[in-house]
Structure formats: structure tokens, C-alpha cells
Write a protein that holds these residues in place. Structure first.
Motif, short mmCIF file in Angstrom:
data_model
loop_
_atom_site.label_atom_id
_atom_site.label_comp_id
_atom_site.label_asym_id
_atom_site.label_seq_id
_atom_site.Cartn_x
_atom_site.Cartn_y
_atom_site.Cartn_z
N SER A 163 26.55 -20.25 0.65
CA SER A 163 26.82 -21.52 1.31
C SER A 163 25.91 -21.66 2.53
O SER A 163 25.75 -20.71 3.30
CB SER A 163 28.29 -21.56 1.75
OG SER A 163 28.56 -22.77 2.43
N ASP A 203 28.00 -26.87 4.30
CA ASP A 203 28.67 -26.09 3.26
C ASP A 203 28.11 -26.39 1.86
O ASP A 203 28.85 -26.51 0.89
CB ASP A 203 30.19 -26.33 3.28
CG ASP A 203 30.82 -25.78 4.55
OD1 ASP A 203 30.37 -24.71 5.02
OD2 ASP A 203 31.74 -26.43 5.07
N LYS A 224 25.98 -19.36 5.74
CA LYS A 224 27.42 -19.18 6.05
C LYS A 224 27.92 -17.86 5.51
O LYS A 224 27.49 -17.33 4.55
CB LYS A 224 28.24 -20.33 5.46
CG LYS A 224 27.85 -21.68 6.01
CD LYS A 224 28.22 -21.75 7.43
CE LYS A 224 28.33 -23.17 7.91
NZ LYS A 224 28.99 -23.34 9.12
#
Length: 166
Positions: free
Chosen positions: A2, A102, A166
Motif C-alpha cells: 500500500s 492507500d 505504508k
């Protein structure tokens, strides 16, 4: 993985080698000029200086004898200039063309441009990076268009992505 990212168009500052790799090799039937481009150090600045890169220069310095071929090469250089200067037709350097939070990508599946694949693959979780991508690792000589045909990324554009893994 992500990622959060923002992608923008940036001014190209190609070296002579990058002009050969990113631009000349996209010009049909002109691969034989590779050595001359390198020898004369034809970088982005010289290629897009239309007072320097003329038909006379192409015939005299590059040795292109056919008038049609020399005209074709100069016209291709003019189109390249237009992609960086014509705000009515092309997004100019500084334009953010895409961003996402995201965003899920699977590396190695070809769902994102090659430069993004290479950059994200080298990152660690939580790392932030600014990645500059030449056109041959981005959208190439075709650029990228929206579904309605509007130009999102001009042909031969250099891109910059701010990425957080992420």
C-alpha cells in the motif's frame, strides 16, 4: 503493498545518452544516428534549441542526406518542444497529474509504470521517497491520455513521484 503517492510532470534535463535512449530510439528509422548524437553531445537543451537543431545542422553535422529524413527529425524535435511549452494542448511541468492514498499495488504485475515498480520495490515500510522517472520508465513516446482523449501526461514526459510506503 500500500502506498500514498502524488505524481507530477517535471522539466526534462536529459543528457545526450538519455536523448538517445528516451527520444532518438523512438524515432522510426533513425537508430543509425546514435553515435553522432553521442559524439556531438546532443542533450535536451541542444535538441530543443530550434535555432541550433535545424535542417542544416541535421544534414551537415549529423550527416542525414535525405531532405525528408532531416525534415522529419527537426519536426520531431519541434513536437518535443511543444510538449513542454504549449499549455493549451499539454500539461506543463509542475502539473500534478495523479495522486492516491492507500493505493494497493502488486509488484511485478505490470499494473503501474516501470519506474514506480523499481522505486517502490527498493523502499522499506514507512519510508518516504521522491522518485524522478525518465520517459522510458514512465509513459514513453505515447504519453498517457484520459478516457475522453485529453492528455494527462505528454509524450516523453519526465515524472516525479512523492511516495510513502505504508
Amino acid at each position: 503493498v500500500s502506498i500514498d503517492y502524488s505524481g507530477s510532470i517535471v522539466a526534462s534535463d536529459w543528457t545526450a545518452e538519455e536523448v538517445v535512449t528516451c527520444w532518438l530510439h523512438q524515432q522510426q528509422g533513425l537508430h543509425d544516428l546514435t553515435d553522432k548524437f553521442r559524439e556531438l553531445q546532443l542533450d535536451r537543451n541542444r535538441l530543443t534549441d530550434l535555432e541550433y537543431f535545424t535542417e542544416d545542422f541535421v544534414r551537415g553535422q549529423l550527416g542525414v542526406e535525405a531532405k525528408i529524413a532531416s525534415k522529419k527529425l527537426v519536426m520531431a524535435a519541434k513536437r518535443l518542444v511543444k510538449t513542454q511549452t504549449d499549455a493549451n494542448e499539454y500539461p506543463l511541468p509542475g502539473t500534478i497529474f495523479d495522486s492516491n492514498h492507500d493505493y494497493q499495488i502488486t509488484l511485478g504485475k505490470g499494473k503501474v509504470i516501470q519506474g514506480m515498480q523499481v522505486g517502490v520495490a527498493s523502499m522499506k515500510k514507512g519510508e518516504k521517497a521522491k522518485i524522478k522517472i525518465r520517459s522510458d520508465f514512465g509513459y514513453g513516446g505515447e504519453g498517457c491520455r484520459k478516457n475522453n482523449g485529453d492528455i494527462l501526461v505528454p509524450p516523453f514526459a519526465t515524472l516525479c513521484f512523492d511516495i510513502e510506503l505504508k
